[in-house]
Design an enzyme around this catalytic site. Structure first.
Site, PDB file in Angstrom:
ATOM      1  N   SER A 170       0.246  11.131  -5.789  1.00 56.15           N
ATOM      2  CA  SER A 170      -0.805  10.940  -6.790  1.00 56.15           C
ATOM      3  C   SER A 170      -0.986  12.206  -7.621  1.00 56.15           C
ATOM      4  O   SER A 170      -0.045  12.678  -8.240  1.00 56.15           O
ATOM      5  CB  SER A 170      -2.103  10.510  -6.096  1.00 56.15           C
ATOM      6  OG  SER A 170      -3.009   9.978  -7.035  1.00 56.15           O
TER       7      SER A 170
ATOM      8  N   ASP B  60      -1.022   3.832  -6.338  1.00 55.46           N
ATOM      9  CA  ASP B  60      -1.272   5.202  -5.884  1.00 55.46           C
ATOM     10  C   ASP B  60      -0.580   5.551  -4.567  1.00 55.46           C
ATOM     11  O   ASP B  60      -0.717   4.842  -3.571  1.00 55.46           O
ATOM     12  CB  ASP B  60      -2.783   5.381  -5.717  1.00 55.46           C
ATOM     13  CG  ASP B  60      -3.208   6.824  -5.658  1.00 55.46           C
ATOM     14  OD1 ASP B  60      -2.774   7.530  -4.744  1.00 55.46           O
ATOM     15  OD2 ASP B  60      -3.976   7.252  -6.540  1.00 55.46           O
TER      16      ASP B  60
END
Length: 276
Positions: A44, A158
């Site tokens: 991320s 993510d």
């Protein structure tokens, strides 16, 4: 990879949204003290900061960019989608290309791995070849906020949902010792007004905290920047304001300095093992 060029010291940069500005502070301290970084993994926001370090070999210019152009960053999130997430991501994709270039993994100064999550197979995916920008775009796709990103026959969200502190990625690729940065290191619930939204957010915080503990447990040195103390004071409209950018970076620096002797000992020990 031969024994002679096997990565010795790796840096695993965890997920955490705006908290990830603390990564910049950590890296600044490591580089200032000549701590070798032989390879990097990022999940991320860790993928984004890690990409900058891997491509440029430094993050001072990244800090300068964020502080100088702070008003330019929040508008890239106003790119609305009506399917799969609030933000389509095209503006972010263009922004990443502008700041990082159309770079491939093979062109980086430091070997680099990006972690994302394949929502269809419900598993972690590691990228280390091909174009870097699509891998970052997938890794930062926070569910509901970002539309999932389709890439290489995968639907990516993510990386923090499957591997928030990707220590194992470095270990599995031959890295001897890993310094890891866990941004999901606090789980104290201070809000006693349990509205529906706060229950959902606090529940997510608990899940991410426990998942981060699991994925960072094999780190040789684990850094836990107290970034929540800053983030808890911020509204979304405060994101990227110089005051808070500086504070988050400083929090990362402070945490790295607290562990600097431990990190130096790790480097010395690793060097000694090589010379045996």
């Amino acid at each position: 990879m031969t024994e002679n060029n096997k990565p010795k010291i790796g840096l695993a940069l965890g997920s955490g949204g705006i908290l990830g500005l603390a990564h910049i502070g950590v890296i600044k301290v490591l580089l200032k003290n000549n701590i070798p970084i032989d390879c990097i993994s990022g999940s991320s926001i860790g993928a984004l900061v890690g990409a900058y370090l891997a491509i440029h070999g430094e993050v001072d210019s990244l800090e300068k960019l964020i502080l100088e152009d702070s008003k330019d960053y929040l508008p890239i999130f106003f790119d609305f989608s009506f399917s799969g997430g609030l933000v389509d991501g095209k503006k972010i994709n263009n922004f990443l290309k502008k700041r990082l270039g159309d770079v491939e993994f093979s062109e980086t100064k430091i070997p680099f791995f990006i972690v994302a999550t394949d929502i269809m197979k419900r598993e972690s995916v590691v990228f280390s070849s091909g174009k870097i920008i699509p891998a970052i775009r997938g890794s930062i796709s926070i569910p509901v906020v970002f539309k999932p990103f389709s890439y290489q026959d995968k639907l990516l969200i993510d990386g923090g949902l499957s591997n928030p502190v990707p220590v194992d990625v470095l270990k599995n690729n031959g890295t001897e010792k890993v310094i890891a940065v866990n941004l999901y290191n606090q789980c104290e619930i201070t809000n006693k007004k349990f509205a529906m939204t706060t229950v959902a957010m606090d529940s997510a915080k608990i899940i991410l905290n426990n998942l981060a503990k699991m994925s960072s447990k094999n780190a040789d040195v684990l850094l836990n920047p107290d970034a929540y103390t800053c983030a808890d004071k911020m509204k979304i409209t405060d994101y990227f304001k110089p005051k808070y950018v500086k504070e988050l970076i400083s929090i990362g620096e402070d945490e790295a300095l607290r562990h600097l002797d431990e990190i130096k000992a790790l480097v010395t020990q690793t060097s000694a093992n090589i010379n045996l």
